[in-house]
Design a protein around this motif. Structure first.
Motif, PDB file in Angstrom:
ATOM      1  N   ARG A 187       1.131  -1.303  -0.324  1.00 19.97           N
ATOM      2  CA  ARG A 187       0.017  -0.042   0.215  1.00 19.97           C
ATOM      3  C   ARG A 187       0.587   1.077  -0.369  1.00 19.97           C
ATOM      4  O   ARG A 187       0.374   1.960  -0.660  1.00 19.97           O
ATOM      5  CB  ARG A 187      -1.232  -0.094   1.048  1.00 19.97           C
ATOM      6  N   ILE A 188       2.167   1.126   0.583  1.00 19.43           N
ATOM      7  CA  ILE A 188       2.962   2.257   1.020  1.00 19.43           C
ATOM      8  C   ILE A 188       3.670   2.539  -0.295  1.00 19.43           C
ATOM      9  O   ILE A 188       4.796   2.150   0.098  1.00 19.43           O
ATOM     10  CB  ILE A 188       3.635   2.869   2.765  1.00 19.43           C
ATOM     11  N   ALA A 189       3.901   3.380  -0.618  1.00 17.25           N
ATOM     12  CA  ALA A 189       5.035   3.703  -1.744  1.00 17.25           C
ATOM     13  C   ALA A 189       6.706   4.676  -1.269  1.00 17.25           C
ATOM     14  O   ALA A 189       5.799   5.571  -0.182  1.00 17.25           O
ATOM     15  CB  ALA A 189       4.745   4.604  -2.727  1.00 17.25           C
ATOM     16  N   VAL A 190       7.612   4.397  -0.925  1.00 16.29           N
ATOM     17  CA  VAL A 190       8.551   4.515  -0.479  1.00 16.29           C
ATOM     18  C   VAL A 190       9.784   5.518  -0.990  1.00 16.29           C
ATOM     19  O   VAL A 190       9.672   5.628  -2.576  1.00 16.29           O
ATOM     20  CB  VAL A 190       9.211   3.329  -0.054  1.00 16.29           C
ATOM     21  N   GLY A 191       9.723   6.728   0.010  1.00 13.91           N
ATOM     22  CA  GLY A 191      10.880   7.748  -1.481  1.00 13.91           C
ATOM     23  C   GLY A 191      11.671   8.056  -0.442  1.00 13.91           C
ATOM     24  O   GLY A 191      12.234   7.201   0.572  1.00 13.91           O
ATOM     25  N   ALA A 192      12.636   8.619  -1.438  1.00 14.82           N
ATOM     26  CA  ALA A 192      13.939   8.373  -0.530  1.00 14.82           C
ATOM     27  C   ALA A 192      15.061   9.303  -1.192  1.00 14.82           C
ATOM     28  O   ALA A 192      15.920   9.652  -2.341  1.00 14.82           O
ATOM     29  CB  ALA A 192      15.426   6.936  -1.100  1.00 14.82           C
ATOM     30  N   VAL A 193      14.977  11.021  -0.655  1.00 17.60           N
ATOM     31  CA  VAL A 193      15.093  12.278  -1.710  1.00 17.60           C
ATOM     32  C   VAL A 193      16.524  11.773  -1.302  1.00 17.60           C
ATOM     33  O   VAL A 193      17.587  12.656  -2.040  1.00 17.60           O
ATOM     34  CB  VAL A 193      14.985  13.137  -0.743  1.00 17.60           C
ATOM     35  N   LYS A 194      17.729  11.068  -0.528  1.00 17.24           N
ATOM     36  CA  LYS A 194      19.582  10.894  -0.634  1.00 17.24           C
ATOM     37  C   LYS A 194      19.747  10.469  -1.863  1.00 17.24           C
ATOM     38  O   LYS A 194      20.496  11.060  -2.217  1.00 17.24           O
ATOM     39  CB  LYS A 194      19.866  10.435   0.383  1.00 17.24           C
ATOM     40  N   ALA A 195      18.815   9.599  -2.486  1.00 19.33           N
ATOM     41  CA  ALA A 195      19.276   9.037  -3.479  1.00 19.33           C
ATOM     42  C   ALA A 195      19.399  10.526  -5.393  1.00 19.33           C
ATOM     43  O   ALA A 195      20.381  10.295  -6.184  1.00 19.33           O
ATOM     44  CB  ALA A 195      17.926   8.533  -4.703  1.00 19.33           C
ATOM     45  N   ASN A 196      18.641  11.549  -4.871  1.00 18.38           N
ATOM     46  CA  ASN A 196      18.647  12.991  -5.075  1.00 18.38           C
ATOM     47  C   ASN A 196      19.908  13.960  -5.080  1.00 18.38           C
ATOM     48  O   ASN A 196      20.318  14.187  -6.295  1.00 18.38           O
ATOM     49  CB  ASN A 196      17.713  13.450  -5.523  1.00 18.38           C
ATOM     50  N   ILE A 197      19.953  13.888  -4.384  1.00 20.09           N
ATOM     51  CA  ILE A 197      21.117  14.862  -4.040  1.00 20.09           C
ATOM     52  C   ILE A 197      21.842  14.831  -2.627  1.00 20.09           C
ATOM     53  O   ILE A 197      22.809  15.356  -1.611  1.00 20.09           O
ATOM     54  CB  ILE A 197      20.087  16.430  -2.529  1.00 20.09           C
ATOM     55  N   GLY A 198      22.020  13.635  -2.204  1.00 21.88           N
ATOM     56  CA  GLY A 198      23.215  13.150  -1.262  1.00 21.88           C
ATOM     57  C   GLY A 198      22.401  13.294   0.083  1.00 21.88           C
ATOM     58  O   GLY A 198      21.331  13.724   0.697  1.00 21.88           O
ATOM     59  N   HIS A 199      23.325  12.813   1.413  1.00 22.53           N
ATOM     60  CA  HIS A 199      23.228  12.790   2.606  1.00 22.53           C
ATOM     61  C   HIS A 199      23.605  14.125   3.448  1.00 22.53           C
ATOM     62  O   HIS A 199      24.412  14.417   3.345  1.00 22.53           O
ATOM     63  CB  HIS A 199      23.672  11.604   3.450  1.00 22.53           C
ATOM     64  N   LEU A 200      22.108  15.220   3.841  1.00 19.12           N
ATOM     65  CA  LEU A 200      22.681  16.632   4.149  1.00 19.12           C
ATOM     66  C   LEU A 200      22.266  16.410   5.932  1.00 19.12           C
ATOM     67  O   LEU A 200      22.344  17.705   6.138  1.00 19.12           O
ATOM     68  CB  LEU A 200      20.972  17.339   4.211  1.00 19.12           C
ATOM     69  N   ASP A 201      22.780  15.380   6.225  1.00 17.28           N
ATOM     70  CA  ASP A 201      23.740  14.889   7.653  1.00 17.28           C
ATOM     71  C   ASP A 201      22.255  16.313   8.800  1.00 17.28           C
ATOM     72  O   ASP A 201      21.326  15.531   8.151  1.00 17.28           O
ATOM     73  CB  ASP A 201      24.789  15.538   7.667  1.00 17.28           C
ATOM     74  N   ALA A 202      22.555  16.839   9.098  1.00 21.14           N
ATOM     75  CA  ALA A 202      21.793  17.540  10.460  1.00 21.14           C
ATOM     76  C   ALA A 202      20.316  18.418   9.930  1.00 21.14           C
ATOM     77  O   ALA A 202      19.084  18.407   9.961  1.00 21.14           O
ATOM     78  CB  ALA A 202      22.634  18.563  11.156  1.00 21.14           C
TER      79      ALA A 202
END
Length: 569
Positions: free
Chosen positions: A355-370
């Motif tokens: 049911r629930i679609a998963v998103g992962a913005v780090k794939a686009n921009i990397g890990h913005l830490d804090a």
């Protein structure tokens, strides 16, 4: 720590069964991201599935100060989420001297600018805000301060100034001081989960009556912005790509950016006529304790518990969620644990398989830490607001270590429209910090405006749009941004835009105004408005006064004229 809503049957907006007294509206937001100077540009790129990280060439790395031996190492990965113009700062807008600005951590400079823009997006004049407004600020460790201290170019007084301009103790209070905000001003640091924890604390402060409005702002800008050395078994990618939940995922990437949101109690925002970007209906924070393999390892138990607590606080079941913005670092250990924990608790709380679609913005921009949690929240607000789910960029096939049997989660490599099926769209946002502090927020679509916006009419009423800025260059840039914004937001009535510009923006010294009946007409006149003039300066020029006492003599100011640049007698 949570504040639970009363339990509810699932009903759409407008029903009498939904208690909204503990909801919090997101009334403003702003940000700058790798490859995108603002939220609108960034959102379009996410919907297209673009990778916004940058592969840096050797010349650029050496110019930025990277060691040649490190750059030439076979394990060096010259990729990061690069923030353009991270060293630029509109110091005149805030009355900050060039020296103070030069000593200030670029992260804190960017946070000050972005908090201002988020307040403007909320329809607030940052210089005349009368509501009791709190500030909750997070940032990564200051490499800028380390660079200054190790350069040995500062005397004792300079070191003291640099510490005040960079250390985390002063992040939130500097913003509160410069913007005249009188609510709680807290720095929140819990590693990668810092900014989503800050959102939770701001929500609690609003519900407890500690403030009437809150600004949550976070930044992650390394100095300088470079690549990384891949270490076997480490969390950073050898391939230079972050690919969450993918079979070929080999780690994450560093990214730089800054983001801010403005929060108000939902009922207060509605009473004031706001049109929120979205609504926060539940949040929770916890810690893993010792229930994990090591201090830096994630814990499925802790992640399950924080998601369960946030949904309990929201008073909704997992069967009402359609989207989850995951922490999703693309690491071999973290992704399977997060998938397992989320699948287990969401299935337990009623979510059907897939049911629930998963998103992962780090794939686009990397890990913005804090700042990563706040960036994930902004993306999720856009998803529930617009009903569009971006693709998980770079995804090809599911990591075989993920347990898929009966899981409510699904990963799609393509974007899709989400209509909500007649109910408000709801989503979850997760952020987990090294050390075990976990945060989860439940987000709901805001109700649609009462009626359609009136269409542009050449024979309709004229609207006056006023723009002001601290410098002529800033005025031209602001007018150009407004001209670009007008055609992209046809749902916002021109009358509302005119009123916000007049009453919800600071009256700064350099100003221009245009009148017109249509968006195209107004946009064209804004682009052509090049004549900026100084109006209403409040700060007079510095003057040296010689009061007398009978000691004056002809030519007594000549030495000053010889020694001081700009001095006139």
């Amino acid at each position: 720590m949570t504040t639970p809503h009363p339990a509810e049957d699932q009903e759409p907006y407008g029903s009498e069964g939904r208690d909204r007294s503990l909801d919090v509206a997101v009334t403003g937001m702003a940000g700058r991201f790798p490859g995108a100077p603002d939220i609108a540009t960034w959102w379009r790129a996410l919907l297209r599935g673009e990778v916004l990280t940058t592969r840096l060439d050797r010349e650029a790395l050496l110019a930025a100060g990277e060691n040649p031996a490190v750059v030439d190492s076979p394990d060096y990965v010259p990729v990061r989420g690069l923030l353009a113009d991270a060293d630029r700062f509109d110091h005149e807008l805030f009355g900050i001297s060039p020296r103070e600005a030069a000593l200030m951590d670029p992260q804190q400079r960017l946070m000050l600018e972005t908090a201002w823009r988020a307040l403007e997006d909320a329809g607030c004049d940052p210089t005349r805000e009368e509501r009791v407004t709190g500030v909750y600020a997070s940032a990564s460790s200051s490499a800028y301060l380390r660079a200054m201290l190790t350069s040995h170019t500062l005397d004792a007084a300079g070191v003291e100034e640099a510490l005040r301009a960079n250390e985390p103790d002063y992040m939130a209070t500097r913003i509160a001081y410069r913007l005249g905000l009188t609510g709680p001003a807290l720095t929140v640091l819990t590693a990668c989960s810092s900014s989503l924890v800050a959102v939770h604390l701001a929500v609690q402060a609003l519900l407890n009556g500690e403030c009437e409005q809150a600004v949550v702002v976070a930044a992650a800008v390394d100095f300088p912005q470079l690549g990384h050395v891949h270490l076997p078994g480490g969390i950073l990618s050898a391939a230079g790509a972050c690919r969450p939940f993918d079979a070929e995922a080999d780690g994450t990437l560093a990214g730089s950016g800054v983001a801010a949101v403005v929060l108000r109690r939902y009922e207060d925002a509605v009473d004031a006529g706001c049109s929120p970007h979205g609504v926060l209906i539940g949040s929770a924070v916890n810690n893993d304790g010792r229930a994990k393999a090591g201090y830096q390892a994630p814990s499925a138990t802790g992640q399950e518990a924080v998601i369960r607590a946030a949904l309990t606080a929201a008073g909704v079941g997992a069967d009402t969620l359609g989207y989850l913005e995951a922490h999703a670092t693309g690491t071999r250990v973290g992704d399977p644990i997060e998938w397992s924990a989320a699948s287990s608790v969401l299935r337990e709380l009623g979510a059907a398989p897939g049911r629930i679609a998963v998103g992962a913005v780090k794939a686009n921009i990397g890990h913005l830490d804090a700042a990563s949690g706040l960036v994930s929240l902004i993306k999720t607000l856009l998803v529930v607001r617009d009903g569009k789910v971006p693709p998980v960029t770079g995804f090809r096939s599911l990591n075989p270590l993920l347990e898929t049997a009966g899981s409510p989660l699904r990963v799609r490599p393509d974007g899709f429209d989400w209509d909500g099926e007649g109910s408000p769209r709801r989503a979850g946002v997760s952020s987990f910090g090294i050390g075990g502090t976990n945060a989860h927020v439940v987000v709901e679509q805001a109700p649609a405006p009462a009626g359609p916006a009136p269409e542009d009419a050449p024979d309709g009423p004229e609207h006056l749009l006023v723009v002001s800025a601290a410098t002529p260059d800033a005025l031209r840039a602001s007018a150009a941004r407004l001209a670009d914004w007008l055609p992209d937001h046809p749902a916002v009535p021109l009358a509302d835009t005119a009123r916000t510009l007049a009453a919800g923006r600071a009256p700064l010294p350099y100003r221009t105004a245009v009148a017109g009946r249509t968006r195209a007409e107004l946009a064209g006149r804004l682009r052509a408005a090049g004549a900026a003039r100084a109006v209403g300066r409040t700060a007079p020029p510095v003057v040296l006064l010689l009061p007398g006492q009978g000691s004056q003599y002809p030519g007594m100011a000549v030495p000053f004229a010889d020694a001081l640049p700009g001095f006139t007698t």
